[in-house]
Scaffold this active site. Structure first.
Site, PDB file in Angstrom:
ATOM      1  N   TRP A   1       0.835  -1.207   0.000  1.00 50.89           N
ATOM      2  CA  TRP A   1       0.000   0.000   0.000  1.00 50.89           C
ATOM      3  C   TRP A   1       0.864   1.249   0.000  1.00 50.89           C
ATOM      4  O   TRP A   1       0.551   2.233  -0.665  1.00 50.89           O
ATOM      5  CB  TRP A   1      -0.970  -0.008   1.184  1.00 50.89           C
ATOM      6  CG  TRP A   1      -1.935  -1.142   1.102  1.00 50.89           C
ATOM      7  CD1 TRP A   1      -2.047  -2.194   1.969  1.00 50.89           C
ATOM      8  CD2 TRP A   1      -2.921  -1.386   0.075  1.00 50.89           C
ATOM      9  NE1 TRP A   1      -3.032  -3.056   1.547  1.00 50.89           N
ATOM     10  CE2 TRP A   1      -3.585  -2.588   0.393  1.00 50.89           C
ATOM     11  CE3 TRP A   1      -3.298  -0.704  -1.079  1.00 50.89           C
ATOM     12  CZ2 TRP A   1      -4.598  -3.124  -0.394  1.00 50.89           C
ATOM     13  CZ3 TRP A   1      -4.318  -1.225  -1.877  1.00 50.89           C
ATOM     14  CH2 TRP A   1      -4.948  -2.418  -1.529  1.00 50.89           C
TER      15      TRP A   1
ATOM     16  N   ASP B   1      -1.759   6.622   6.520  1.00 45.25           N
ATOM     17  CA  ASP B   1      -2.779   5.684   6.057  1.00 45.25           C
ATOM     18  C   ASP B   1      -3.045   4.728   7.221  1.00 45.25           C
ATOM     19  O   ASP B   1      -2.210   3.891   7.548  1.00 45.25           O
ATOM     20  CB  ASP B   1      -2.244   4.936   4.826  1.00 45.25           C
ATOM     21  CG  ASP B   1      -3.196   3.833   4.344  1.00 45.25           C
ATOM     22  OD1 ASP B   1      -4.237   3.601   4.983  1.00 45.25           O
ATOM     23  OD2 ASP B   1      -2.882   3.207   3.310  1.00 45.25           O
TER      24      ASP B   1
ATOM     25  N   LYS C   1     -11.870  -2.154   6.944  1.00 39.73           N
ATOM     26  CA  LYS C   1     -11.048  -3.061   7.738  1.00 39.73           C
ATOM     27  C   LYS C   1     -11.523  -3.068   9.190  1.00 39.73           C
ATOM     28  O   LYS C   1     -11.829  -4.108   9.740  1.00 39.73           O
ATOM     29  CB  LYS C   1      -9.565  -2.647   7.675  1.00 39.73           C
ATOM     30  CG  LYS C   1      -9.022  -2.392   6.276  1.00 39.73           C
ATOM     31  CD  LYS C   1      -8.846  -3.658   5.460  1.00 39.73           C
ATOM     32  CE  LYS C   1      -8.596  -3.444   3.977  1.00 39.73           C
ATOM     33  NZ  LYS C   1      -7.552  -2.518   3.590  1.00 39.73           N
TER      34      LYS C   1
END
Ligand SMILES: *Cc1c(COP(=O)(O)O)cnc(C)c1O
Length: 357
Positions: A99, A166, A190
């Site tokens: 990511w 993030d 998530k």
């Protein structure tokens, strides 16, 4: 059979959150209409948005000067919105996994990117230490929890420039000193809600410093001025986020979540270390309390599929590791109950009795 959902994302939500969302899908607060079929600008949905934002601020203990946004486009949209709004000349990034690499790729479209440190040399199995954040960068970007590789930055680091994080897969898993961050963003799917909405916590004074023109939909300022309603927001996912925040608050907040998450992760890591069949590639100090990555010991590698089948027969799902690591990944998000971790540990022990030496 009781299901144990170890999926990395979209992932387990508290049963009560799902049930309350189901009720609101049929009839929101007894108004006789579904949350899916009312105007986002009417008072009933405005109340949902207001409560979601207020609870977000309360539960994460967000100081004054910050705004909370709920936007479409997922965390991946933030990979481009962050540099679009903040990168004038140079940004600094920490490269800790898939990511982070994707975020870096987008930022390079807007200016110079300095990767201050990377753990790519060891397949992202650790968090780099001892790096220097350049004081002339417009911001410094980190991925606090590396969902795929199972590493996590467990404290709030000091940065001489606005810190952008993030937090897709560890938001609300622990208390955070928000004052150390310029932006905290993530996809909801998530640890907060269903797919379809991203959250952005933003310190307003870091905006307005780039020279470029910004398209309205990508401009944080526009979304702030419109209270996340510049266009139609993802109403139903936002409703579910609000329910999750009510649930976290009711259970005692992020301190309680943190304690439960630490305990679940510690139980699982200690079994991985004790069990002769399994091991983890993740360096001890970098181990995530949200995504526990483990593999078979090399001599038992051929048992990998058997173990997945063995756990599936016991109601466990989502344990297959990401293809870039292999093996297994047990995601132990807030809503995963301790009893699911215990069930996995028992399965590992039984599997060892059947196949160990
Ligand atoms: C899942 C994930 C993403 C991607 O989220 P999308 O909402 O699918 O764009 C980004 N960063 C991290 C850390 C993730 O876990």
């Amino acid at each position: 059979m009781k299901k144990h959902n170890f999926s990395a994302g979209p992932s387990v939500l508290a049963r009560e959150v799902i049930e309350n969302t189901a009720k609101a899908v049929l009839d929101l607060n007894g108004i006789g209409l579904s949350v899916m079929e009312i105007s986002h600008r009417g008072k009933d949905f405005q109340a949902v948005m207001d409560e979601a934002v207020a609870l977000f601020k309360e539960v994460l203990n967000i100081p004054d000067g910050y705004q909370v946004l709920f936007l479409g486009g997922g965390a991946s949209m933030q990979f481009c919105m962050v540099p679009y709004n903040l990168l004038n000349k140079k940004a600094a990034y920490l490269e800790t996994g898939t990511w982070a690499k994707k975020a870096i790729k987008e930022a390079k479209l807007f200016g110079e990117v300095e990767v201050v440190a990377s753990s790519s040399d060891k397949n992202f199995s650790y968090i780099p230490k001892g790096f220097t954040i350049p004081a002339d960068a417009d911001y410094f970007h980190i991925t606090t929890n590396n969902t795929i590789f199972g590493t996590e930055i467990l404290e709030d680091i000091d940065s001489p420039v606005p810190l952008v994080a993030d937090m897709s897969s560890d938001i609300f898993s622990r208390p955070v000193d928000v004052s150390k961050y310029g932006i905290i963003y993530g996809g909801a799917q998530k640890n907060l809600g269903p797919a379809g909405v991203a959250f952005v916590v933003i310190r307003e004074d870091i905006l307005g410093k780039v020279d470029r023109k910004i398209p309205s939909m990508l401009d944080y300022k526009i979304h702030i001025d419109n209270g996340s309603m510049f266009n139609t927001p993802p109403c139903l996912p936002i409703y579910t986020c609000m329910e999750t925040l009510r649930w976290i608050k009711k259970l005692g907040g992020v301190e309680v979540m943190h304690k439960m998450n630490q305990e679940k992760a510690a139980l699982l890591y200690s079994e991985i270390e004790r069990n002769t069949l399994f091991t983890t590639p993740v360096e001890r100090e970098s181990r995530s309390i949200m995504n526990v990555v483990f593999v078979m010991q090399p001599e038992y590698k051929e048992l990998e599929q058997d173990f997945l089948k063995f756990t599936a027969e016991r109601g466990m799902s989502g344990l297959k590791g990401h293809r870039s690591v292999g093996g297994f990944r047990a995601s132990t998000y807030n809503a995963l109950e301790r009893e699911s971790v215990v069930a996995l540990i028992e399965a590992m022990q039984e599997f060892e009795r059947l196949h160990g030496k």
